[in-house]
Design an enzyme around this catalytic site. Structure first.
Site, mmCIF file in Angstrom:
data_model
loop_
_atom_site.group_PDB
_atom_site.id
_atom_site.type_symbol
_atom_site.label_atom_id
_atom_site.label_comp_id
_atom_site.label_asym_id
_atom_site.label_seq_id
_atom_site.Cartn_x
_atom_site.Cartn_y
_atom_site.Cartn_z
ATOM 1 N N LYS A 75 0.844 -1.203 0.000
ATOM 2 C CA LYS A 75 0.000 0.000 0.000
ATOM 3 C C LYS A 75 0.879 1.253 0.000
ATOM 4 O O LYS A 75 2.092 1.173 0.228
ATOM 5 C CB LYS A 75 -0.911 -0.027 1.236
ATOM 6 C CG LYS A 75 -0.158 0.028 2.564
ATOM 7 C CD LYS A 75 -1.081 -0.330 3.735
ATOM 8 C CE LYS A 75 -0.315 -0.285 5.053
ATOM 9 N NZ LYS A 75 -1.084 -0.912 6.150
ATOM 10 N N TYR A 128 17.342 29.261 7.706
ATOM 11 C CA TYR A 128 16.134 30.007 8.083
ATOM 12 C C TYR A 128 15.989 30.091 9.592
ATOM 13 O O TYR A 128 16.237 29.112 10.308
ATOM 14 C CB TYR A 128 14.889 29.301 7.540
ATOM 15 C CG TYR A 128 14.645 29.501 6.063
ATOM 16 C CD1 TYR A 128 14.507 30.775 5.520
ATOM 17 C CD2 TYR A 128 14.509 28.406 5.219
ATOM 18 C CE1 TYR A 128 14.262 30.946 4.168
ATOM 19 C CE2 TYR A 128 14.256 28.569 3.869
ATOM 20 C CZ TYR A 128 14.132 29.844 3.349
ATOM 21 O OH TYR A 128 13.876 29.999 2.019
HETATM 22 C C1 LIG Z 1 -0.302 -1.937 6.800
HETATM 23 C C2 LIG Z 1 -0.869 -3.239 7.245
HETATM 24 C C3 LIG Z 1 -0.032 -4.354 7.426
HETATM 25 C C4 LIG Z 1 1.486 -4.268 7.333
HETATM 26 O O1 LIG Z 1 2.004 -3.647 8.489
HETATM 27 P P1 LIG Z 1 3.594 -3.480 8.702
HETATM 28 O O2 LIG Z 1 3.715 -2.932 10.068
HETATM 29 O O3 LIG Z 1 4.046 -2.514 7.642
HETATM 30 O O4 LIG Z 1 4.190 -4.818 8.527
HETATM 31 C C5 LIG Z 1 -0.630 -5.568 7.730
HETATM 32 N N1 LIG Z 1 -1.977 -5.667 7.865
HETATM 33 C C6 LIG Z 1 -2.802 -4.614 7.728
HETATM 34 C C7 LIG Z 1 -4.257 -4.787 7.921
HETATM 35 C C8 LIG Z 1 -2.266 -3.358 7.425
HETATM 36 O O5 LIG Z 1 -3.092 -2.304 7.309
#
Ligand SMILES: *Cc1c(COP(=O)(O)O)cnc(C)c1O
Length: 368
Positions: free
Chosen positions: A35, A254
């Site tokens: 994702k 800055y």
């Molecule tokens: C993002 C997510 C994961 C992966 O989590 P990590 O901490 O990046 O390994 C797994 N399951 C769900 C439902 C998620 O939203």
């Protein structure tokens, strides 16, 4: 040659991390989470590289899944949030996606839909994260409805998400796993994100769902000696474009937020918050210049940072700078900016070119 700042994406490191994950959870199948543009690494590049290595990919929403399908990725793709409206179920069926059912509303949509083909479903149960998922009390009935629904293929997976698996002191994970084990369901099951994959074997079940660790970063709140040897996939690098001496009492950048306590040498590096380097990084945040640790000096600008290189071997224009990568974990930079490595990765902007490499030196291709 464009701007020297780039995010180098090392596919050999990605494959290494997949193997680490498989060795830690040898009896589970793996959904690799890609994702948010594969945590900023480039969803298509990472999806293509992962496809032959894992059992499925996971994204948050249907737009992310479509991007992968249109790029030719054929692996199963799980929608972690399910669909946002009933018509998306048709798209999901057409694209052959696996659909999360996380509420009775989504379940109702599925029961009423007229789909070109049945879809595979993952039923998400809330065991204490209190973000998504049907209640533990209603899980059994929801599962029966799914199993009886003509739009659903028989093989349902029941899953939950852990809120604090990275914290070994917290009792939350034990409570959530006990609630998950108490569900009356005989389906395949899944609970583990990266932290649970690393630290909670009892959470492995039939499917593990790592994201962050595949990109080479440890999600654990403290690194233990037993932390696995992950290799960072992303190296954010740039170069020095100016070097100057400043006198004691002079300020840099800055808001004059850094003031020289001694005669100092300051290198200007062409990378800033417009390239994904966090604006909230404080004075002293480590930066590798020619492989040596130096300290951020002054506020991060949109396109530049300044670094105190007084104690380093002589630094010149054109010298190499690494903002994070092997030898400088993104999580360490994130701590200096009041956030987590997840956020720094996920926020990497399109402006920073992703340069894909498959060995340590060879550039395969560049993408925007
Ligand atoms: C993002 C997510 C994961 C992966 O989590 P990590 O901490 O990046 O390994 C797994 N399951 C769900 C439902 C998620 O939203």
């Amino acid at each position: 040659m464009g701007r020297p700042s780039q995010a180098i994406i090392d596919l050999a490191a990605l494959r290494h991390n997949v193997n680490v994950a498989k060795q830690l959870a040898p009896r589970s199948r793996m959904v690799a989470v890609v994702k948010a543009n594969a945590y900023g690494h480039g969803a298509v590049t990472i999806g293509q590289a992962l496809q032959p290595l894992v059992d499925a990919l996971a994204v948050s929403c249907i737009e992310e899944a479509s991007e992968l399908r249109y790029a030719g990725i054929t692996a199963p793709i799980l929608l972690l949030q399910g669909v946002g409206e009933p018509t998306d179920l048709i798209t999901a069926a057409e694209l052959g996606l696996w659909v999360t059912v996380a509420s009775e509303q989504q379940l109702g949509w599925l029961e009423k839909a007229r789909l070109p083909t049945a879809v595979r479903c993952w039923l998400k149960v809330n065991t204490g994260m209190n973000r998504l998922g049907v209640s533990a009390d209603s899980a059994y009935l929801c599962l029966q409805r799914l199993l009886n629904c003509r739009n659903v293929v028989a093989d349902v997976v029941t899953y939950t998400h852990l809120a604090a698996a990275e914290d070994l002191q917290s009792k939350q994970t034990e409570r959530q796993l006990a609630a998950f084990d108490a569900l009356n369901c005989s389906t395949q099951r899944s609970a583990a994100n990266s932290a649970a994959l690393i630290a909670w074997p009892a959470a492995h079940y039939d499917w593990v769902r790592p994201g962050y660790m595949l990109y080479g970063n440890s999600p654990m709140s403290e690194d233990r000696p037993s932390s696995p040897q992950l290799q960072p996939v992303m190296t954010l690098s740039s170069s020095v474009i100016a070097v100057r001496n400043v006198e004691t009492g002079e300020s840099v950048g800055y808001g004059s937020a850094w003031i020289a306590k001694r005669p100092s040498q300051i290198a200007t590096v062409t990378i800033g918050y417009g390239d994904g380097y966090p604006r909230h990084a404080v004075n002293g945040t480590p930066v590798l210049v020619n492989g040596q640790r130096a300290a951020l000096a002054g506020r991060v600008s949109m396109d530049m940072i300044m670094v105190d290189v007084t104690d380093l071997n002589p630094v010149r224009t054109g010298d190499e700078v690494m903002l994070w990568g092997p030898g400088l974990p993104v999580a360490e930079v994130a701590r200096n900016a009041g956030t987590v490595g997840y956020e720094l990765m996920a926020r990497m902007p399109a402006r920073t070119p992703r340069v894909v490499r498959d060995t340590h030196n060879k550039a395969l291709k560049s993408s925007a």
